[in-house]
Design an enzyme around this catalytic site. Structure first.
Site, mmCIF file in Angstrom:
data_model
loop_
_atom_site.group_PDB
_atom_site.id
_atom_site.type_symbol
_atom_site.label_atom_id
_atom_site.label_comp_id
_atom_site.label_asym_id
_atom_site.label_seq_id
_atom_site.Cartn_x
_atom_site.Cartn_y
_atom_site.Cartn_z
ATOM 1 N N LYS A 26 6.240 23.060 -7.820
ATOM 2 C CA LYS A 26 5.104 23.884 -8.219
ATOM 3 C C LYS A 26 4.603 24.707 -7.042
ATOM 4 C CE LYS A 26 3.541 20.663 -11.789
ATOM 5 N NZ LYS A 26 2.458 19.759 -12.249
ATOM 6 N N ARG A 28 1.893 26.034 -4.679
ATOM 7 C CA ARG A 28 0.601 25.571 -4.206
ATOM 8 C C ARG A 28 0.169 26.434 -3.019
ATOM 9 N NH1 ARG A 28 -0.220 23.299 -8.507
ATOM 10 N NH2 ARG A 28 0.242 21.096 -8.930
ATOM 11 N N LYS A 53 -5.587 19.875 -4.926
ATOM 12 C CA LYS A 53 -4.619 18.923 -5.488
ATOM 13 C C LYS A 53 -4.326 17.764 -4.535
ATOM 14 C CE LYS A 53 -3.349 19.549 -8.969
ATOM 15 N NZ LYS A 53 -4.008 19.303 -10.258
ATOM 16 N N CYS A 135 21.766 9.193 4.399
ATOM 17 C CA CYS A 135 22.345 7.927 4.882
ATOM 18 C C CYS A 135 22.464 6.877 3.790
ATOM 19 C CB CYS A 135 21.512 7.378 6.039
ATOM 20 S SG CYS A 135 19.760 7.143 5.621
ATOM 21 N N GLY A 389 -16.000 -23.384 9.695
ATOM 22 C CA GLY A 389 -14.941 -22.943 10.592
ATOM 23 C C GLY A 389 -15.451 -22.724 11.992
ATOM 24 N N GLN A 390 -14.740 -21.891 12.728
ATOM 25 C CA GLN A 390 -15.052 -21.637 14.129
ATOM 26 C C GLN A 390 -16.479 -21.129 14.321
ATOM 27 O OE1 GLN A 390 -13.207 -22.260 16.787
ATOM 28 N NE2 GLN A 390 -14.709 -21.402 18.211
ATOM 29 N N GLU A 453 -15.856 -10.442 0.419
ATOM 30 C CA GLU A 453 -15.272 -10.711 -0.893
ATOM 31 C C GLU A 453 -15.045 -12.222 -1.047
ATOM 32 O OE1 GLU A 453 -11.060 -9.423 -3.086
ATOM 33 O OE2 GLU A 453 -11.470 -8.856 -1.015
ATOM 34 N N TYR A 454 -15.252 -12.730 -2.260
ATOM 35 C CA TYR A 454 -15.028 -14.155 -2.556
ATOM 36 C C TYR A 454 -13.710 -14.316 -3.297
ATOM 37 C CZ TYR A 454 -15.325 -18.583 -5.084
ATOM 38 O OH TYR A 454 -15.045 -19.819 -5.610
ATOM 39 N N ASP A 499 -5.235 -13.855 15.362
ATOM 40 C CA ASP A 499 -5.284 -15.256 14.908
ATOM 41 C C ASP A 499 -4.711 -15.383 13.504
ATOM 42 O OD1 ASP A 499 -5.763 -17.949 14.969
ATOM 43 O OD2 ASP A 499 -7.953 -17.818 14.868
#
Length: 637
Positions: A26, A28, A53, A135, A389-390, A453-454, A499
């Site tokens: 197309k 553009r 676009k 390739c 935790g830490q 987030e849970y 970590d």
């Protein structure tokens, strides 16, 4: 016209991100500005720029080079060039070689300003029908097959290794941890009429600046200055910010179909189909091979009481037509699915019942609303403790009584709080389906809270040890794939985890693995944690250069990823379980490596072992690892 503001009408080839239709070409209008290249719909008769676009940020461009034209290409497609960025190649056709050279020169010059880390090899021919024509490699992210011979981005591409290297990140004993560059710098507002998008999920505004989204309705994008929150206008003329991952382009032909389960892997598909338990239940999902799709079908025809699942890869003819088991060819995937809903035609069953994951909760947003990063603790409800935790206790709770969140309560003296708070805004911009999303922080009181987030299935290590029962090899490899893709994104953002381990990954309700606590180890104030001689230091996941010199990089994360793969394939065993930390430092530095787990075949163990090469520069990148794991998954389908 100045070099920094070129405009030209080119022919653009479709990118085949999702092979839902044959290639198209197309016209553009391309506009090169100081930090991006944008392309617009173009009215040739009126010579007028229309809607935006798409665009590519120059900081993401890895290579700009010519492409060998196809044999028999028409005159208007004799002068192609390629712009390689994170999502793949953008192919553009110039009218003549003079214009092509002008644009390549300008692009290379401007890209050097933004991105010093350029590719050393490229593909001189097109990516087409799932392979590189030069390739014949079948992985879109595969390393190029031709060495760049010119200077580009400050590096010499003569086949030798770069003599200039990125500086290693500061070691933990420095006073102040460095800040990585922002994941995606702010972009100039898009002032022209933008693209039309369709809402995939409902979104209820949480700030006065937000705009409500109603599923399946159309919206016009007005501004994309924040990659995670776009300014939009609804059909009633109301404007505001929407989460960019809640909408799709109006032209996308698969996302709008209920049978397309985006982001669903093989194990999750089988779980959905078996739960529905209907003969002929089906869904379409992304294949492990990039750009391809798979139809998964549930059947009771084989005499099995519980039923079983069959998986069919959607294949493509040389002409770009789609087919399944029998060569009934179709121009689009929706046409193919419609045909097989009425005719088995080589499948175990016709496609009788749509099974969808579209009813699942909406994906995480980067923050709980546009501009929100400081969260009012009074808006948090604590429901139950998840563990400690830490940094302190982690609890499950609700934000404003409706959004599930995990709340990490930072015990005083465990973290360099000011430094972390400075960087929280940057970390919130990191958004990927395989990263645990940071929503915001509560810093106005002590202890401070980190709100994320849970994920309902908790820690991956506990999931491997206590929940996973007789896993299929595909399921284990899909876990590795999830982690590799999340880490490949962090790698692309120049963000080091430091970590990475099963204990620092979480599992959502559908079994997807997400990496968490990335970068937090830089803020630990515990001497035992920040010194390789301390008992809390992650010695069992650390390569020789970290154990001996505390030199962290993405390649030290790669080493840890190999150990995490080993944890997955041993269902959560302790690495080097018979050795103490001091013995591990000596023996790993001397060449000791973890053995092949019983559940891992030689090919899987080869991927693991590649992560444990002595020299960091000899280890693969996460992009390479992700491609390798995808190839192994594709072999199993």
């Amino acid at each position: 016209m100045s070099e920094g503001s070129l405009q030209e009408v080119f022919i653009k080839r479709s990118q085949q991100k999702k092979k839902t239709s044959p290639l198209n070409y197309k016209e553009r209008l391309f506009v090169l500005t100081e930090d991006r290249i944008s392309y617009y719909d173009y009215d040739a008769e009126k010579q007028k720029k229309k809607s935006l676009k798409g665009f590519v940020e120059l900081e993401k461009v890895k290579c700009v080079e010519t492409v060998t034209p196809d044999d028999g290409a028409p005159p208007e497609r004799q002068f192609p060039f390629q712009i390689i960025y994170d999502e793949g190649p953008l192919y553009v056709f110039a009218r003549n070689d003079v214009i092509r050279k002008q644009w390549i020169h300008s692009l290379k010059h401007m890209v050097r300003i933004f991105n010093k880390d350029q590719m050393q090899k490229y593909h001189p021919c097109f990516w087409e029908d799932g392979v590189w024509k030069c390739c014949q490699q079948a992985v879109k992210q595969a390393i190029g097959c031709r060495v760049l011979e010119s200077r580009n981005g400050g590096f010499r591409f003569d086949g030798s290794r770069r003599t200039t290297r990125k500086p290693l990140p500061p070691t933990p004993d420095e006073d102040k941890p460095p800040r990585p560059p922002p994941p995606q710098p702010p972009q100039p507002p898009t002032t022209s009429q933008g693209m039309t998008v369709i809402a995939q999920y409902e979104y209820t505004p949480t700030t006065p600046q937000d705009l409500e989204l109603r599923k399946d309705e159309e919206y016009t994008i007005l501004e994309m200055s924040d990659p995670n929150w776009w300014k939009a206008r609804d059909k009633y003329g109301k404007e505001g910010y929407i989460p960019s991952n809640y909408v799709i382009e109006g032209t996308n032909s698969l996302d709008k179909y209920d049978w397309y389960c985006k982001g669903t892997n093989r194990s999750q598909a089988e779980h959905l189909l078996k739960t529905e338990n209907k003969d002929g239940g089906f869904l379409v999902r992304d294949s492990s091979k990039a750009g391809k799709y798979t139809v998964s079908v549930f059947t009771k025809a084989g005499g099995e009481i519980a039923g079983c699942c069959r998986h069919y890869n959607i294949c493509t003819t040389q002409q770009g037509l789609f087919y399944l088991a029998e060569k009934h060819n179709f121009a689009t995937i929706p046409e193919l699915i419609n045909y097989h809903q009425h005719n088995a035609a080589g499948l175990v069953s016709r496609l009788k019942h749509i099974v969808s994951n579209k009813a699942k909760s909406a994906p995480s947003t980067a923050g709980l609303g546009y501009g929100i990063w400081e969260i009012d603790p009074h808006h948090l409800t604590f429901i139950k403790e998840l563990g400690s935790g830490q940094f302190g206790v982690v609890k499950y709770g609700k934000w404003q009584g409706q959004h599930d969140v995990a709340i990490k309560m930072i015990k005083e003296g465990s973290m360099s709080e000011d430094d972390f708070i400075d960087e929280a805004k940057v970390m919130m911009k990191l958004r990927h389906e395989n990263l645990v999303q940071l929503y915001g922080v509560c810093t106005k009181q002590r202890p401070i809270y980190i709100v994320t987030e849970y994920l309902s299935n908790g820690c991956l290590l506990n999931y491997l040890r206590e929940t996973l029962q007789s896993p299929h090899p595909v399921q284990l490899l899909e876990m590795c794939k999830d982690v590799s893709e999340g880490m490949a994104y962090l790698e692309s953002q120049q963000f080091i985890h430091r970590d990475l381990a099963a204990r620092n990954c979480l599992v959502d309700g559908s079994g997807t693995i997400k990496v968490t606590d990335f970068g937090l180890s830089r803020y630990v104030l515990d001497d035992e944690y920040t010194s390789s001689v301390g008992s809390k230091f992650p010695v069992r996941w650390s390569p020789p250069e970290v154990l001996n010199y505390c030199k962290f990089s993405s390649k030290s994360d790669v080493w840890a990823y190999g150990v995490l793969m080993w944890e997955i394939y041993t269902l959560g065993r302790m690495p080097y379980e018979r050795l103490n930390n001091t013995e591990i430092v000596d023996k790993v530095s001397g060449g000791l490596r973890l053995y092949r787990p019983q559940l891992a075949n030689e090919k899987v163990y080869s991927v693991m072992s590649s992560c444990w090469r002595e020299k960091p520069e000899d280890r693969p990148t996460f992009q390479d690892l992700s491609a390798s794991v995808q190839d192994l998954l594709y072999e199993m389908q």
